[in-house]
Motif scaffolding. Structure first.
Motif, PDB file in Angstrom:
ATOM      1  N   ARG A  53      66.326   1.578 153.470  1.00 48.02           N
ATOM      2  CA  ARG A  53      65.759   0.591 154.394  1.00 48.02           C
ATOM      3  C   ARG A  53      66.773   0.196 155.475  1.00 48.02           C
ATOM      4  NH1 ARG A  53      63.369  -1.356 149.517  1.00 48.02           N
ATOM      5  NH2 ARG A  53      65.148  -2.725 149.147  1.00 48.02           N
ATOM      6  N   ALA A  54      68.054   0.067 155.084  1.00 52.46           N
ATOM      7  CA  ALA A  54      69.073  -0.376 156.033  1.00 52.46           C
ATOM      8  C   ALA A  54      69.389   0.700 157.078  1.00 52.46           C
ATOM      9  CB  ALA A  54      70.344  -0.765 155.284  1.00 52.46           C
ATOM     10  N   LEU A  55      69.289   1.987 156.704  1.00 52.30           N
ATOM     11  CA  LEU A  55      69.701   3.070 157.591  1.00 52.30           C
ATOM     12  C   LEU A  55      68.587   3.612 158.470  1.00 52.30           C
ATOM     13  CD1 LEU A  55      71.944   5.147 155.149  1.00 52.30           C
ATOM     14  CD2 LEU A  55      72.719   3.689 157.036  1.00 52.30           C
ATOM     15  N   LYS A  56      67.358   3.332 158.137  1.00 56.66           N
ATOM     16  CA  LYS A  56      66.233   3.939 158.856  1.00 56.66           C
ATOM     17  C   LYS A  56      66.304   3.639 160.349  1.00 56.66           C
ATOM     18  CE  LYS A  56      61.199   4.456 158.702  1.00 56.66           C
ATOM     19  NZ  LYS A  56      61.262   5.926 158.574  1.00 56.66           N
ATOM     20  N   ASN A  57      66.179   4.698 161.139  1.00 56.29           N
ATOM     21  CA  ASN A  57      66.144   4.650 162.613  1.00 56.29           C
ATOM     22  C   ASN A  57      67.499   4.397 163.266  1.00 56.29           C
ATOM     23  OD1 ASN A  57      63.366   5.203 162.869  1.00 56.29           O
ATOM     24  ND2 ASN A  57      62.861   3.046 162.520  1.00 56.29           N
ATOM     25  N   LEU A  58      68.571   4.299 162.486  1.00 54.09           N
ATOM     26  CA  LEU A  58      69.896   4.160 163.084  1.00 54.09           C
ATOM     27  C   LEU A  58      70.386   5.522 163.578  1.00 54.09           C
ATOM     28  CD1 LEU A  58      71.748   1.701 160.664  1.00 54.09           C
ATOM     29  CD2 LEU A  58      70.563   1.194 162.803  1.00 54.09           C
ATOM     30  N   ARG A  59      71.235   5.488 164.597  1.00 52.22           N
ATOM     31  CA  ARG A  59      71.764   6.718 165.176  1.00 52.22           C
ATOM     32  C   ARG A  59      73.143   7.018 164.593  1.00 52.22           C
ATOM     33  NH1 ARG A  59      70.955   3.953 169.710  1.00 52.22           N
ATOM     34  NH2 ARG A  59      73.058   4.396 170.491  1.00 52.22           N
ATOM     35  N   SER A 115      77.565  16.033 167.105  1.00 47.85           N
ATOM     36  CA  SER A 115      76.170  15.927 167.529  1.00 47.85           C
ATOM     37  C   SER A 115      75.601  14.572 167.111  1.00 47.85           C
ATOM     38  CB  SER A 115      75.333  17.044 166.903  1.00 47.85           C
ATOM     39  OG  SER A 115      75.817  18.299 167.285  1.00 47.85           O
ATOM     40  N   GLU A 116      74.625  14.122 167.874  1.00 40.90           N
ATOM     41  CA  GLU A 116      74.029  12.817 167.613  1.00 40.90           C
ATOM     42  C   GLU A 116      72.600  12.969 167.124  1.00 40.90           C
ATOM     43  OE1 GLU A 116      72.952   8.872 170.218  1.00 40.90           O
ATOM     44  OE2 GLU A 116      74.893   9.835 170.583  1.00 40.90           O
ATOM     45  N   PHE A 117      72.239  12.197 166.102  1.00 44.16           N
ATOM     46  CA  PHE A 117      70.907  12.255 165.512  1.00 44.16           C
ATOM     47  C   PHE A 117      70.415  10.828 165.200  1.00 44.16           C
ATOM     48  CE2 PHE A 117      73.163  16.108 164.285  1.00 44.16           C
ATOM     49  CZ  PHE A 117      72.266  17.115 164.599  1.00 44.16           C
ATOM     50  N   ARG A 118      69.121  10.722 164.953  1.00 48.92           N
ATOM     51  CA  ARG A 118      68.532   9.474 164.478  1.00 48.92           C
ATOM     52  C   ARG A 118      68.058   9.664 163.040  1.00 48.92           C
ATOM     53  NH1 ARG A 118      66.875   4.998 167.082  1.00 48.92           N
ATOM     54  NH2 ARG A 118      67.143   6.062 169.098  1.00 48.92           N
ATOM     55  N   ILE A 119      68.428   8.736 162.161  1.00 47.24           N
ATOM     56  CA  ILE A 119      68.098   8.840 160.742  1.00 47.24           C
ATOM     57  C   ILE A 119      66.620   8.543 160.532  1.00 47.24           C
ATOM     58  CG2 ILE A 119      68.574   7.936 158.438  1.00 47.24           C
ATOM     59  CD1 ILE A 119      71.348   7.112 159.467  1.00 47.24           C
ATOM     60  N   THR A 120      65.935   9.427 159.820  1.00 45.47           N
ATOM     61  CA  THR A 120      64.527   9.203 159.487  1.00 45.47           C
ATOM     62  C   THR A 120      64.325   8.893 158.007  1.00 45.47           C
ATOM     63  OG1 THR A 120      64.182  11.590 159.202  1.00 45.47           O
ATOM     64  CG2 THR A 120      63.726  10.647 161.375  1.00 45.47           C
ATOM     65  N   GLY A 121      65.351   9.154 157.171  1.00 46.49           N
ATOM     66  CA  GLY A 121      65.199   8.853 155.752  1.00 46.49           C
ATOM     67  C   GLY A 121      66.375   9.365 154.946  1.00 46.49           C
ATOM     68  N   LEU A 122      66.229   9.296 153.624  1.00 45.53           N
ATOM     69  CA  LEU A 122      67.214   9.831 152.685  1.00 45.53           C
ATOM     70  C   LEU A 122      66.535  10.855 151.789  1.00 45.53           C
ATOM     71  CD1 LEU A 122      69.208   6.684 151.448  1.00 45.53           C
ATOM     72  CD2 LEU A 122      69.942   8.394 153.099  1.00 45.53           C
ATOM     73  N   SER A 123      67.284  11.891 151.423  1.00 47.90           N
ATOM     74  CA  SER A 123      66.727  12.909 150.531  1.00 47.90           C
ATOM     75  C   SER A 123      66.573  12.352 149.118  1.00 47.90           C
ATOM     76  CB  SER A 123      67.628  14.143 150.508  1.00 47.90           C
ATOM     77  OG  SER A 123      68.893  13.815 149.962  1.00 47.90           O
ATOM     78  N   PRO A 135      72.704  11.147 148.026  1.00 50.56           N
ATOM     79  CA  PRO A 135      71.612  11.729 148.818  1.00 50.56           C
ATOM     80  C   PRO A 135      72.113  12.127 150.201  1.00 50.56           C
ATOM     81  CG  PRO A 135      70.943   9.644 147.809  1.00 50.56           C
ATOM     82  CD  PRO A 135      72.429   9.760 147.615  1.00 50.56           C
ATOM     83  N   CYS A 136      71.355  12.997 150.836  1.00 50.22           N
ATOM     84  CA  CYS A 136      71.663  13.400 152.206  1.00 50.22           C
ATOM     85  C   CYS A 136      70.906  12.503 153.186  1.00 50.22           C
ATOM     86  CB  CYS A 136      71.238  14.844 152.463  1.00 50.22           C
ATOM     87  SG  CYS A 136      71.912  16.035 151.301  1.00 50.22           S
ATOM     88  N   LEU A 137      71.464  12.373 154.379  1.00 48.83           N
ATOM     89  CA  LEU A 137      70.707  11.743 155.456  1.00 48.83           C
ATOM     90  C   LEU A 137      69.716  12.763 155.997  1.00 48.83           C
ATOM     91  CD1 LEU A 137      73.484   9.876 157.481  1.00 48.83           C
ATOM     92  CD2 LEU A 137      71.998   8.971 155.696  1.00 48.83           C
ATOM     93  N   ILE A 138      68.484  12.309 156.259  1.00 49.00           N
ATOM     94  CA  ILE A 138      67.466  13.183 156.838  1.00 49.00           C
ATOM     95  C   ILE A 138      67.316  12.818 158.309  1.00 49.00           C
ATOM     96  CG2 ILE A 138      65.061  13.920 156.772  1.00 49.00           C
ATOM     97  CD1 ILE A 138      64.964  13.193 153.853  1.00 49.00           C
ATOM     98  N   VAL A 139      67.415  13.825 159.176  1.00 50.81           N
ATOM     99  CA  VAL A 139      67.175  13.641 160.604  1.00 50.81           C
ATOM    100  C   VAL A 139      66.143  14.683 161.023  1.00 50.81           C
ATOM    101  CG1 VAL A 139      69.505  12.769 160.980  1.00 50.81           C
ATOM    102  CG2 VAL A 139      69.051  15.210 161.286  1.00 50.81           C
ATOM    103  N   GLY A 140      65.643  14.539 162.224  1.00 57.55           N
ATOM    104  CA  GLY A 140      64.658  15.496 162.699  1.00 57.55           C
ATOM    105  C   GLY A 140      63.249  15.079 162.330  1.00 57.55           C
ATOM    106  N   ARG A 141      62.322  16.018 162.486  1.00 57.84           N
ATOM    107  CA  ARG A 141      60.915  15.729 162.248  1.00 57.84           C
ATOM    108  C   ARG A 141      60.573  15.809 160.766  1.00 57.84           C
ATOM    109  NH1 ARG A 141      57.900  19.997 165.566  1.00 57.84           N
ATOM    110  NH2 ARG A 141      59.607  21.266 164.746  1.00 57.84           N
TER     111      ARG A 141
END
Length: 876
Positions: free
Chosen positions: A268-274, A282-290, A333-339
């Motif tokens: 919940r704390a990491l969702k949508n953070l860059r 490289s820069e990404f936006r976090i969409t979730g955790l594995s 867990p891994c950070l999930i980025v992308g679609r």
């Protein structure tokens, strides 16, 4: 008021749209002082300049809209560089949304461009493969359609500065503000409305929980009596702690060992953070955790020889193909980025949170306290920070130069006046000694003391000696002239209940009260909380007392070293809630308040409390009204809910046939029951609206109030004065101490009023500091007089506003804004606690929203106050 035959006034008049009135003059009373203000005078050399406004439609190559502001800025910058023949040699200002302003017209009315942007560091370019063209590798293509939308003449500002009206002035000022904001974007600043924040660690302060306070600057052009000025002030916002993701999670969950991380909370704390990766930058936006750890999480890896894909774990991929041996996060867990349909998994230890990411959720009590402490700056420090304009060289901007804009580097000087302190009376006809807007009530008695006979203490705190507390309150009350009998009981919370939910604890306490008093409830309940009133018990307890049982209650959480001053402050609140009065203005007693004392007058305070940004919870509107006349120190409140973020109060009047007659009629009937006749004059203080909503206050809220009056009595036509009180502004005043150091300044003294220099050239407004600034820099209240049928002179109105800052019954100091406004804010905040909107589920909220019908319909009804406390100052 202007009239024509186009529309009907509920009182029988014909009128066109009401507009704010012009300034009738300036005040004369008070001792003259010379002040400095954080406005920088600005000259406009080219008043004939014209900006051309264009509408921008920016999409991906597949016509999908671009929703990320950072991408829109990059595309428009590239557009400016790439198209030499159309736009490259032309200065333009882009607002980040859909408006582009140029100094000179483009060649065509409609211009279409194809823009290619290469940026391997943006997640939007690396992961949105459905929108990426196969040509040219990492290039992404955008379509930009620019169509002419109108002209913005700079002479509109000059007309307003001369005191004339102009529909284009706000748009012209907006263009100038956009030019400044565009410079901040190019410097890599975070923009929040009209404030900018630099990526400078010296401007960051820790608030705890992985959240930081970031100091920045506000800037905006404003028309004033002295000419155009640039208002620059210190601003703050909250950001997420930059740096390693693991460090943020440890701080956010207040733990020291990464093995103890709660991953559901982390998600919940990491969702949508860059984030930015350390191995590829490289820069990404976090969409979730594995769901699985790096050791277990599989993904398909494309074979280099074209023979399809092979399943591999994240851990093995980084070890075999990147040469990175994951140590710290191998079992995380891994950070999930992308679609969602094509996720990218990145180990947490390779990720850093990008700086300047706003935090918009509600702060804890400790975080808010830390924010207040870190945001305070004494006047000398604040002026020193603002005097240094080297952080942004305004006068070098090409577009500003073409407009002939030149900004002074010195703080503007303004004339102020210190009004005479209103005289206060305590019990026994004693004069209260006021020094710099403050007084000590320990040696005075209450002017109207309530006699308290039937009362009980309930104790939720294991650390408090409730019997000793009751004894000391009785002693303090008797010393202030308030007869307090011994409490009927002290009811302690049962030990086995203390770990239960708040509502369960409150229900259990009322069961104890009911068994102790089966026939007649106590008239007053003193409630000792286990912690400050922000604890979970506060809301359910207030609702139980005020809505269900009609019992006046006072909640407190006594400090360890409880002194007489603390007990006196508690007693002032209790006496006011029970119907007593602590002090009165001498002009109330003598019936000598200008214009107010000549005819029955009711005073309204109106405010709306909103939920935290983005929470989509109902807003709470509150209207307080004075109960007696010629007194102006006692008030009652009415509250209701309305749609989220709705700022205009929609329940002021409801047509006949509704069970609820509306707020105004309820308050008017209560006034009539106390004074025995209806008011002839109505003074309205409105808080929480900006300049763009002034006409709505006049043409919606005032119209509804007039309609409510019409529904009460046909031939009743009271006169109205409408004043907006604003605290959310950035004008500050500094009093030079007389030393050679220009930055050696103090706060404006208590009672300072300013209606020259930095006020509007035409509109009727003034600034007032009734209170003395103790900590930090004083924020004056900005009053806008929108409508005045009663006919106050500037001196009379300023003295009334000053006096109403001294009738706040729970304080022994002047407050920064008139008491009716402060009471309305308190009532809205307390009513919000009746229902914990922030805890409502998404289903509840959707049901709430769908149940509301029509504009201004309540999103969720608050429980109605019990008739026994409805007219009390329960909010005090």
């Amino acid at each position: 008021m202007e009239f024509n035959s186009s529309k009907g006034d509920p009182r029988g008049f014909k009128f066109c749209q009401r507009l704010p009135i012009s300034r009738p003059g300036v005040g004369r009373k008070g001792r003259q002082i010379r002040l400095r203000t954080n406005h920088f005078l600005t000259s406009v050399g080219n008043t004939d300049a014209t900006f051309y406004r264009y509408h921008v439609n920016l999409t991906y190559e597949d016509d999908q809209p671009v929703d990320k502001k950072v991408i829109r800025w990059k595309v428009m910058d590239k557009l400016h560089e790439a198209y030499d023949y159309d736009i490259a040699n032309m200065n333009f200002a882009y607002d980040g949304y859909d408006s582009l302003f140029t100094f000179g017209a483009l060649q065509n009315v409609i211009n279409e461009f194809l823009v290619a942007v290469e940026d391997a560091s943006s997640d939007n370019f690396r992961t949105a493969t459905s929108r990426t063209s196969g040509r040219n590798g990492g290039l992404k293509f955008f379509k930009v359609k620019v169509s002419f939308a109108g002209r913005v003449p700079m002479r509109a500002i000059s007309k307003v500065l001369r005191g004339q009206g102009s529909d284009n002035c706000q748009e012209a000022l907006r263009v100038l503000d956009i030019i400044l904001r565009q410079n901040y974007v190019k410097q890599g600043c975070l923009l929040v409305r009209q404030s900018f924040f630099r990526n400078n660690p010296t401007d960051f302060y820790e608030l705890g929980g992985g959240i930081m306070c970031c100091q920045g600057y506000h800037s905006s052009f404003q028309p004033t009596q002295n000419g155009l000025s640039l208002n620059v002030d210190v601003s703050t916002t909250m950001i997420v702690q930059p740096g390693p993701v693991i460090d943020f999670l440890l701080s956010n969950q207040n733990i020291s060992d990464s093995c103890g991380i709660d991953w559901s909370e982390a998600k919940r704390a990491l969702k949508n953070l860059r984030i930015k990766t350390t191995h590829t930058n490289s820069e990404f936006r976090i969409t979730g955790l594995s769901e699985n750890s790096c050791h277990e999480q599989m993904f398909p890896l494309e074979q280099t020889n074209g023979n399809g894909s092979v399943e591999i774990t994240v851990y093995d991929y980084y070890l075999q193909h990147r040469g990175i041996d994951l140590r710290e996060s191998a079992n995380f867990p891994c950070l999930i980025v992308g679609r969602r349909n094509r996720p990218i998994y990145i180990p947490i230890e390779l990720c850093h949170l990008v700086s300047l990411q706003r935090y918009t959720k509600a702060l804890t009590v400790l975080q808010r306290s830390s924010l207040i402490q870190n945001s305070r700056q004494d006047p000398s420090r604040r002026k020193l920070v603002l005097s240094d304009l080297q952080y942004s060289d305004y006068n070098s901007d090409d577009m500003l130069k073409k407009c002939g804009i030149s900004i002074d580097s010195e703080f503007a000087q303004v004339d102020g006046r210190i009004l005479q302190t209103p005289k206060l009376k305590a019990g026994g006809d004693q004069d209260i000694f006021v020094n710099n807007g403050r007084w000590n009530f320990n040696n005075y008695s209450l002017i109207q003391a309530f006699e308290l006979k039937k009362w009980t203490v309930v104790n939720f705190s294991a650390a408090c000696d409730a019997r000793d507390l009751a004894r000391r309150i009785i002693h303090c009350g008797n010393a202030k002239g308030m007869q307090i009998d011994r409490e009927d009981a002290v009811i302690e919370e049962r030990h086995e209940i203390r770990r239960e939910a708040a509502q369960t604890r409150v229900d259990a306490m009322f069961q104890q009260i009911s068994s102790r008093f089966p026939h007649q409830w106590p008239a007053f309940l003193l409630c000792v909380l286990p912690e400050k009133k922000t604890c979970d018990i506060y809301g359910p307890w207030k609702r139980k007392c005020l809505a269900e049982h009609g019992i006046v209650t006072q909640c407190l959480s006594p400090p360890r070293n409880m002194n007489d001053q603390y007990l006196t402050n508690v007693l002032l609140k209790i006496n006011a809630k029970l119907g007593g009065l602590n002090s009165l203005l001498q002009t109330e007693i003598n019936c000598s308040i200008p214009l107010v004392s000549r005819a029955p007058t009711i005073i309204f305070g109106m405010a709306v409390s909103h939920g935290s940004p983005g929470s989509d919870v109902p807003s709470v509107a509150a209207v307080v009204s004075s109960l007696g006349w010629p007194l102006v120190s006692q008030y009652r409140a009415s509250v209701c809910t309305q749609m989220p973020e709705q700022n205009i109060i929609g329940s002021l009047f409801k047509p006949e046939g509704n069970a609820d007659c509306g707020i105004v009629r309820e308050l008017m009937e209560d006034f009539r029951s106390h004074v025995k006749h209806l008011p002839e004059q109505i003074i309205i203080f409105r808080a929480g609206v900006n300049e763009g909503q002034f006409t709505q206050v006049l043409n919606i809220e005032l119209a509804h109030i007039i309609e409510a009056c019409k529904s009460i009595k046909d031939n009743w036509s009271p006169t109205f004065t409408v004043i907006v009180a604003q605290k959310s502004h950035h004008t500050r005043f500094f009093l030079p101490r007389g030393s050679r150091d220009d930055n050696d300044v103090a706060n404006a003294p208590a009672g300072t009023v300013v209606d020259k220099g930095v006020c509007h050239p035409r509109n009727y407004d003034f600034y007032m500091c009734p209170h003395a600034g103790i900590n930090g820099t004083t924020r004056p209240t900005h009053y806008h007089v929108l409508h005045d049928e009663i006919g106050f002179t500037p001196d009379e109105l300023q003295e009334l506003v000053h006096s109403l800052s001294y009738v706040y019954q729970r304080s022994t100091s002047a407050i920064s804004v008139v008491a009716p406004v402060y009471y309305a804010k308190l009532a809205a905040a307390q009513a919000r606690q009746f229902v914990r909107f922030d805890d409502m589920s998404d289903t509840d909220m959707s049901d709430t929203a769908s149940s509301a019908s029509g504009e201004g319909a309540p999103a969720l009804k608050l429980p109605r106050l019990h008739e026994r406390v409805r007219s009390s100052m329960f909010f005090c």
